[in-house]
Design a protein around this motif. Structure first.
Motif, short mmCIF file in Angstrom:
data_model
loop_
_atom_site.label_atom_id
_atom_site.label_comp_id
_atom_site.label_asym_id
_atom_site.label_seq_id
_atom_site.Cartn_x
_atom_site.Cartn_y
_atom_site.Cartn_z
N TYR A 35 5.08 28.52 22.71
CA TYR A 35 6.40 29.14 22.30
C TYR A 35 6.22 29.52 21.14
CZ TYR A 35 6.87 24.76 20.16
OH TYR A 35 6.77 23.71 19.30
N PHE A 36 7.22 30.64 20.81
CA PHE A 36 7.57 31.06 19.36
C PHE A 36 9.04 30.51 18.76
CE2 PHE A 36 4.46 34.24 20.58
CZ PHE A 36 3.53 34.40 19.45
N SER A 37 9.16 30.41 17.72
CA SER A 37 10.35 30.10 17.35
C SER A 37 10.73 30.16 15.82
CB SER A 37 10.81 28.58 17.32
OG SER A 37 11.97 27.93 16.83
N LYS A 38 11.73 30.77 15.37
CA LYS A 38 11.82 31.13 13.81
C LYS A 38 12.45 29.87 13.52
CE LYS A 38 16.91 32.83 14.88
NZ LYS A 38 17.70 33.74 14.71
N ASN A 39 12.58 28.74 13.94
CA ASN A 39 13.20 27.79 13.48
C ASN A 39 11.96 26.72 12.94
OD1 ASN A 39 15.82 28.21 13.36
ND2 ASN A 39 15.77 27.71 15.71
N LEU A 40 10.69 27.01 13.29
CA LEU A 40 9.40 26.33 13.22
C LEU A 40 9.34 26.17 11.70
CD1 LEU A 40 7.04 27.33 15.67
CD2 LEU A 40 8.09 25.18 15.65
N THR A 41 9.05 25.05 10.95
CA THR A 41 8.37 24.73 9.66
C THR A 41 7.10 25.46 9.32
OG1 THR A 41 9.91 22.75 9.51
CG2 THR A 41 7.95 23.16 7.93
N PRO A 42 6.52 26.15 8.45
CA PRO A 42 5.54 26.79 8.38
C PRO A 42 4.51 25.80 7.84
CG PRO A 42 7.15 28.03 7.18
CD PRO A 42 7.69 26.80 7.74
N ALA A 72 7.49 35.33 14.39
CA ALA A 72 8.50 34.77 15.14
C ALA A 72 9.48 35.85 15.68
CB ALA A 72 9.23 33.68 14.26
N PRO A 73 10.16 35.71 16.82
CA PRO A 73 11.38 36.84 17.16
C PRO A 73 12.43 36.39 16.48
CG PRO A 73 10.05 35.71 18.91
CD PRO A 73 9.62 34.95 17.75
N VAL A 121 8.23 42.85 11.10
CA VAL A 121 8.72 41.47 10.65
C VAL A 121 10.08 41.34 11.17
CG1 VAL A 121 9.30 40.02 8.78
CG2 VAL A 121 7.16 41.52 8.68
N GLN A 122 10.29 40.15 11.93
CA GLN A 122 11.62 40.05 12.46
C GLN A 122 12.50 38.80 11.59
OE1 GLN A 122 12.31 41.81 15.61
NE2 GLN A 122 10.40 42.85 14.69
N VAL A 123 11.93 38.04 10.90
CA VAL A 123 12.58 36.96 10.41
C VAL A 123 12.09 36.97 8.99
CG1 VAL A 123 13.37 35.87 12.42
CG2 VAL A 123 11.20 35.07 11.13
N SER A 124 12.95 36.24 8.08
CA SER A 124 12.23 35.94 6.70
C SER A 124 10.90 35.27 6.67
CB SER A 124 13.09 35.03 5.81
OG SER A 124 14.48 35.88 5.74
N GLY A 125 10.02 35.63 5.94
CA GLY A 125 8.79 34.90 5.79
C GLY A 125 7.62 35.19 7.15
N ALA A 126 8.05 36.04 7.91
CA ALA A 126 7.30 36.81 9.24
C ALA A 126 7.10 35.62 10.32
CB ALA A 126 6.23 37.72 8.65
N LEU A 127 6.51 34.53 9.39
CA LEU A 127 6.02 33.35 10.34
C LEU A 127 5.06 33.55 11.59
CD1 LEU A 127 9.48 31.36 11.11
CD2 LEU A 127 7.83 30.98 9.29
N LEU A 128 4.00 33.96 10.94
CA LEU A 128 2.85 34.55 11.71
C LEU A 128 2.08 33.33 12.38
CD1 LEU A 128 0.76 36.76 12.29
CD2 LEU A 128 -0.38 36.35 10.31
N SER A 129 1.79 33.61 13.70
CA SER A 129 1.16 32.40 14.35
C SER A 129 -0.02 33.30 15.51
CB SER A 129 1.88 31.67 15.48
OG SER A 129 2.74 31.00 14.79
N VAL A 130 -1.26 32.78 15.40
CA VAL A 130 -2.57 33.22 16.02
C VAL A 130 -2.89 32.24 17.11
CG1 VAL A 130 -4.86 34.18 15.83
CG2 VAL A 130 -2.94 34.59 13.87
#
Lengths: 419, 419
Positions: A34-41, A235-236, A272-281
């Motif tokens: 999953y993706f989430s904009k609420n994850l802690t980087p 993150a969406p 970018v969709q949210v502050s900080g982008a929150l990139l995952s690979v």
């Protein structure tokens, strides 16, 4: 879309003060399915920094002896006994789903997220893929293994007269993949006692005693590698705060694009969709063809080295790949399905078609050629139809994808007659 | 499908006694806009013979001064005054259609048919494309001109906020195409007095006084050529003796495949449908991208040299292209639409999709890999999904097409890491 000066973007990277980081893969550095904009980087970087990111294929437990055992990172992520799992949630579904936490609604092991300082909605991050290397097998450090699953969600599945799911294990060595063996999926009982009649939950350990291996498979066939990351996403910006986003359908935020060109030497641009982008690979592949029709690629753990550059206020509305020779424009059945569909995470699985993704790929290609090269709409239409190739990216990821390949040499007169 | 030993087929050609023919293009050697098994052949050949075939683009009258005037073959075919036409029937429609005889239901000028001695239904003809050369303009023998029509039947058309049809004339020289000018289609009155508000009948002469030419179009853009024949087909075995077959939808008999790889150095294999095969060639293109979305390629008169070899009793069920490096397997929305659909020549225009053509391309690819390389179904599925690319051939020819590109080097271990 305004003109995006992408080709010269490297000039903006603050090279002098760039930092280099490594993000190892283990149970603490991944989110699974999953993706989430609420994850802690788990990493904070500045534009221009370089990050080495370890990634694991979620198919490693198709043969744990070759892809998990003896590899501390993989053992940490895949750990599962009768009492607990290294990573409990696998997918965006409910905690109490009968198949397991998360329900397998989303399958990819994603390393991250990485917070990019200053990135805001409306910006673009440039992801330079500096290197991609296979993750050695602990069983033999000179080789890597990968798994291809011809699965029930494959495009081919409805045509089978004898429906079955088939795992083919590939051995990767010296730039090539060769099939090692295959087996038909049999019902697998996970450590919690749940029986998986089909491949319906990621990371279920396959008991080698329950399957019949055929070592003669694809004898003499040797496949050149196309190492790439099936999934790279930010993150969406999905409104419901409590809702996780299934990692399977790609969209405007990138994600599970599954285009084999997203490999070494190329550059992926993501809106970018949210502050900080929150990139995952994640979702690493050693090879895949355009369409990925059987449901997966050669799913193979890889480590990537990325340089991340932030571009402020760039109105890009689709994932864009730049190679030394071309731009690859991505299109999906729905360009931003989370914000276009009612009940998007269910609906997307029944509403996609290649016709729709081709239409989006055409529109994106037209817009890109107009903004990047200053063409009129009439010019873009004529040039794209006589000189640009459209391919089928994937037909198995919910939000099906098409893409175009635009040769840069068309525009500066540098094409050779064989280009 | 039994094993087809295509790669070694040249060994069967009776080289010693092969004849060479030339089939010039003029009003007597073409059929315009349709296939029919009832046509009288204009050339009889034996397996192993070589034929040079002149072909004309049906878009030459988009600028007659560059593509018709002074060229006796083109003038013969395109002749049209208030009393008569060089070729009256254009399309498979009724004689008394208000747009003109044949109604423009089918548009391609096809040179042929060529009767291949001994060819029967169930056989395959191998068409070696030995050479393809552009047809010089009579206005300047050193160059060739071609036309790209962004037409109302294009995939893009419904997305236009300002619907229009646009003609772009390309100049072809020294292996490249460059746009010369474009213009928007205006209502054209043909020599019989019929007004064509849109591009709805082939070969209508465009009055240069009625259009506004923009000579600045695609300034600096230079396109490498991909000279090929959009249409190569044998006569369909269509039951109704009085019914002609619209040349637009491709099918099991080949026809308007519109794959730009059908060019010099490659070999097209077509399943024979009727005695003598009745091979016709036309719809020449100097370049096209995969998808041909705006409705046409750079439509450019070309001359091809072909060697024809007959193979008896080969159960091929789709057009197959062989290049030095690969096999290209064609798929269509309907593999044999004339015999699959009710009212096929109307229905085909509303029932196609890329999803369907991808499915057919997958099935044909699977079958081909199993028969040609002796793979099991499981092997073919895994290998095709991890190493074979599927592309969008065309989305504008009624029976939409997808294709796969299968690298030969996969099977003999000869691929290089960059292949």
């Amino acid at each position: 879309m305004n003109k995006v000066v992408l080709a010269v973007s490297l000039a903006f990277a603050p090279v002098a003060f760039a930092a280099e980081y490594t993000l190892p893969v283990n149970a603490d550095t991944v989110h699974w399915g999953y993706f989430s904009k609420n994850l802690t980087p788990n990493l904070y970087i500045e534009s221009g920094d370089t990050v080495t990111v370890e990634t694991l294929t979620h198919h490693a437990n198709d043969d744990a002896s070759l892809m998990v055992d003896g590899d501390p990172g993989a053992e940490s992520v895949f750990f599962w006994d009768e009492n607990s799992k290294g990573v409990d949630r696998r997918g965006a579904g409910p905690v109490d789903h009968p198949r397991g936490t998360g329900g397998g609604f989303g399958v990819h092991i994603l390393t991250g997220p990485i917070y990019v300082a200053g990135a805001e909605k409306g910006d673009v991050i440039e992801i330079q893929i500096l290197d991609v290397v296979p993750r050695p097998s602990a069983s033999n450090k000179h080789v890597t293994y990968g798994s291809n699953a011809a699965a029930a969600w494959g495009f081919h599945y409805s045509t089978l007269t004898d429906p079955r799911e088939v795992i083919t294990i590939y051995k990767i060595e010296k730039g090539f993949a060769e099939a090692a063996f295959n087996y038909r999926w049999t019902p697998q009982t996970d450590p919690y006692g749940v029986v998986h009649e089909q491949i319906d939950y990621p990371g279920v350990p396959v008991d080698p005693e329950t399957v019949t291996k055929d070592y003669s498979v694809l004898d003499g066939v040797r496949i050149p590698l196309r190492p790439h990351f099936g999934t790279i996403g930010v993150a969406p910006d999905y409104d419901d705060n409590d809702t996780l986003v299934d990692s399977v359908p790609p969209s405007i935020f990138g994600g599970n694009i599954d285009n084999w060109r997203i490999g070494k030497g190329n550059i992926l641009y993501l809106p970018v969709q949210v502050s900080g982008a929150l990139l995952s690979v994640g979702d690493p592949h050693s090879s895949q063809g355009d369409s990925e029709f059987c449901g997966t690629a050669i799913e193979t753990s890889l480590t990537g080295k990325f340089k991340i550059v932030l571009h402020k206020n760039v109105p890009l509305e689709f994932p864009l790949l730049e190679t030394p020779d071309s731009f690859v424009v991505m299109g999906f059945s729905f360009k931003d399905y989370l914000n276009e569909l009612a009940d998007p995470q269910s609906t997307i699985y029944s509403e996609s078609s290649i016709d729709k993704s081709m239409k989006n790929a055409y529109l994106n290609t037209r817009d890109f050629m107009m903004s990047q090269y200053g063409l009129t709409e009439d010019e873009a239409i004529s040039l794209a139809t006589v000189a640009v190739d459209f391919g089928i990216t994937q037909v198995v990821d919910g939000n099906w994808g098409s893409h175009s390949v635009i040769r840069k040499c068309l525009f500066d007169g540098s094409c050779k007659t064989k280009d």
